[in-house]
Design an enzyme around this catalytic site. Structure first.
Site, PDB file in Angstrom:
ATOM      1  N   LYS A 183       0.850  -1.199   0.000  1.00 43.02           N
ATOM      2  CA  LYS A 183       0.000   0.000   0.000  1.00 43.02           C
ATOM      3  C   LYS A 183       0.883   1.247   0.000  1.00 43.02           C
ATOM      4  O   LYS A 183       1.859   1.316   0.770  1.00 43.02           O
ATOM      5  CB  LYS A 183      -0.882  -0.034   1.253  1.00 43.02           C
ATOM      6  CG  LYS A 183      -1.817   1.155   1.415  1.00 43.02           C
ATOM      7  CD  LYS A 183      -2.670   0.989   2.675  1.00 43.02           C
ATOM      8  CE  LYS A 183      -3.666   2.116   2.837  1.00 43.02           C
ATOM      9  NZ  LYS A 183      -4.536   1.938   4.019  1.00 43.02           N
ATOM     10  N   SER A 210      -9.355   1.829   3.246  1.00 42.91           N
ATOM     11  CA  SER A 210      -8.510   2.557   2.327  1.00 42.91           C
ATOM     12  C   SER A 210      -7.463   1.709   1.616  1.00 42.91           C
ATOM     13  O   SER A 210      -6.850   2.168   0.654  1.00 42.91           O
ATOM     14  CB  SER A 210      -7.804   3.691   3.056  1.00 42.91           C
ATOM     15  OG  SER A 210      -6.922   3.155   4.056  1.00 42.91           O
ATOM     16  N   SER A 270      -9.530  -0.219   7.596  1.00 39.94           N
ATOM     17  CA  SER A 270      -9.054  -0.142   6.211  1.00 39.94           C
ATOM     18  C   SER A 270      -8.376  -1.389   5.659  1.00 39.94           C
ATOM     19  O   SER A 270      -8.127  -1.465   4.454  1.00 39.94           O
ATOM     20  CB  SER A 270      -8.107   1.049   6.051  1.00 39.94           C
ATOM     21  OG  SER A 270      -8.825   2.250   6.139  1.00 39.94           O
TER      22      SER A 270
END
Lengths: 61, 467
Positions: B80, B156, B180
């Site tokens: 990420k 996210s 997330s």
């Protein structure tokens, strides 16, 4: 929170530029914060003794 | 070997160790798939093909000599893009960092993966600064859901979820401050764990809210999740939140032990009263409960605070801490944020100090409450998302459904929590469940998750991607 209050808090936080360029976003942020804090106050009923500070820990060398 | 892209990480590691599969062959197959399919999914912000192939060749040569770096030797992983990787810029999917310089060192979690032999494939899409998304006003488009690209993939850690479901890599790193890791796991039919607070180092990860942030493993199978967390877990003296571990982190040993004799607390009021869930979500949760009961677990109803109370505490703490990080940029460069991140991050300016303290006090009470429940049961079972993922182009629906979840309670309390699929809706979208464990008892979390996975074959769920 009324408009003048939002404006005053935003200025105190240094968000003049955002107020000028993105007034809707500043207003939306204020509403979001108000909703969150309202949830805290309504459900809290806290004792003044319930401090969040953790106990000190002795470090053993 | 066909379908290398669906190969699990532990299977790939074993096949590489026995030289049945070459890391070069595996990386090339994945890069080829990414090149063909990612333009429609946007899971990647940056594919580091050259470096990945170089590492693949190195690990292949080492494997040929019988030298394995660790449990993930030659296995590709996606990162990420709020997590530092040496030589690559960390953009946080934001114009603020669009021209960031390359990171000089790996985040601790990335360093641990590398030390175990993992190969970094590239940096993955996220909501802006892990809070503002899905957004169409950023330098890069938002990731889409491989189960239906008109729908969002959760966030996210959206690129991590999307890329795993699409078969771009068998493992990814995500972060979880309000859910997330578990949200994309729920939306994309994969497995995502938010470990106990302090189990995995956050050093080198751009913070959203210091006391709520967690780094977690995302995979397609429970075994891979357990394997990956075993590599990631460990004390880091340079992360103030990191803890000295009280026990071993080998989660594979007990993975297949089943649930006989375990006490499982079903938190029904989350999805029945607090936020009534979609009927298909409810049916999935009931199936999980009945299956675990039939496998020998004792099922007990458990009651906690209302989801709305947990959510309020999470939001006040998150918004306050995030404001402390972003305030300078919000003052000077508000136009460089997307609209969603700007709105969400500015909220902290309107929360007063007293409310933050009140939220912290309430948080202590909530920790005590969940701890008390986990003295009566071994694991909690509850909803993750109350609805299947909605369309990505309906902002009102995204705002409405994003709030309808039961993940934030365990960011507030720091307990480990894992989200995984229960099946698919009639429309072919993933449905999910969440398991929650005692502090540092991820082993039991994986045991329960694996029992459900084995019974329901949830690891065989792959989206019907049109190539």
């Amino acid at each position: 929170m009324d408009e003048r209050m939002v404006d005053a808090i935003a200025r105190r936080a240094g968000l003049e530029r955002a107020l000028g360029e993105f007034p809707d976003d500043v207003a939306a942020a204020a509403i979001s914060a108000a909703k969150a804090t309202e949830g805290i106050r309504q459900s809290s009923g806290m004792e003044p003794l319930s401090e969040p500070w953790p106990p000190m820990v002795v470090i053993r060398k | 070997m066909s379908e290398l892209h669906w190969m699990a990480a532990n299977a790939a590691a074993a096949a590489i160790a026995s030289r049945e599969v070459s890391p070069v062959e595996l990386v090339k197959a994945l890069l080829d798939r990414i090149e063909r399919l990612d333009p429609r999914l946007n899971a990647f912000l940056h594919v580091d093909a050259e470096a990945a192939l170089k590492e693949a060749r190195a690990t292949e040569a080492e494997a040929a000599k019988g030298r394995l770096r660790g449990a993930l030797h030659g296995v590709p992983v996606g990162i990420k893009d709020i997590i530092d990787v040496t030589g690559l810029p960390t953009t946080c999917h934001s114009k603020i960092f669009e021209n960031n310089v390359a990171a000089r060192t790996d985040a601790e979690c990335v360093a641990r993966l590398r030390a175990a032999g993992a190969i970094i494939l590239g940096k993955l899409s996220t909501h802006e600064f892990a809070i503002g998304g899905p957004s169409f006003d950023l330098p890069w488009p938002p990731a889409r859901n491989p189960w239906n690209r008109d729908h969002h993939p959760g966030g996210s850690s959206s690129g991590s979820g999307s890329g795993l479901a699409a078969g771009f890599f068998p493992m990814a790193l995500g972060t979880d401050t309000g859910g997330s890791v578990r949200n994309p796991a729920s939306a994309c039919a994969i497995v995502g764990t938010k470990p106990t607070y302090g189990l995995v180092s956050r050093r080198g990860v751009f913070p959203l809210a210091f006391t709520l942030d967690h780094v977690g493993p995302m995979t397609r199978t429970v075994a891979d999740n357990a394997l990956m967390l075993g590599v990631l877990a460990g004390h880091d003296p340079l992360d103030p939140g990191s803890v000295l571990l009280p026990q071993s982190c080998d989660y594979m040993k007990t993975l297949e032990h089943g649930v006989r004799g375990l006490r499982i607390g079903f938190v029904r009021h989350f999805h029945e009263v607090d936020m009534p869930a979609d009927p298909e979500v409810v049916a999935g949760l009931d199936r999980v409960a009945l299956t675990l009961q039939s496998e020998g677990a004792d099922l007990i109803d458990v009651r906690l605070s209302a989801l709305q109370d947990f959510a309020a505490v999470n939001r006040v703490i998150l918004q306050s801490e995030a404001w402390s990080i972003h305030s300078e940029w919000l003052r000077n460069r508000p136009g460089d944020y997307g609209r969603l991140a700007r709105r969400r991050l500015m909220s902290g300016a309107f929360i007063d100090a007293g409310d933050y303290v009140l939220a912290s006090r309430q948080r202590s009470q909530m920790i005590g409450e969940v701890e008390a429940a986990l003295r009566e049961v071994d694991i909690l079972l509850c909803a993750s998302s109350m609805d299947p993922a909605c369309r990505i182009d309906e902002p009102e629906e995204i705002v409405r459904t994003y709030m309808r979840q039961a993940r934030t309670p365990f960011n507030v309390t720091g307990h480990p929590a894992l989200a995984m699929p229960t099946g698919l809706s009639r429309d072919g979208l993933p449905l999910s469940v969440q398991f929650v464990g005692r502090y540092f008892d991820e082993a039991n979390l994986f045991r329960v998750a694996r029992t459900w996975e084995r019974a329901a074959c949830t690891d065989a769920l792959h989206p019907p991607l049109v190539e």
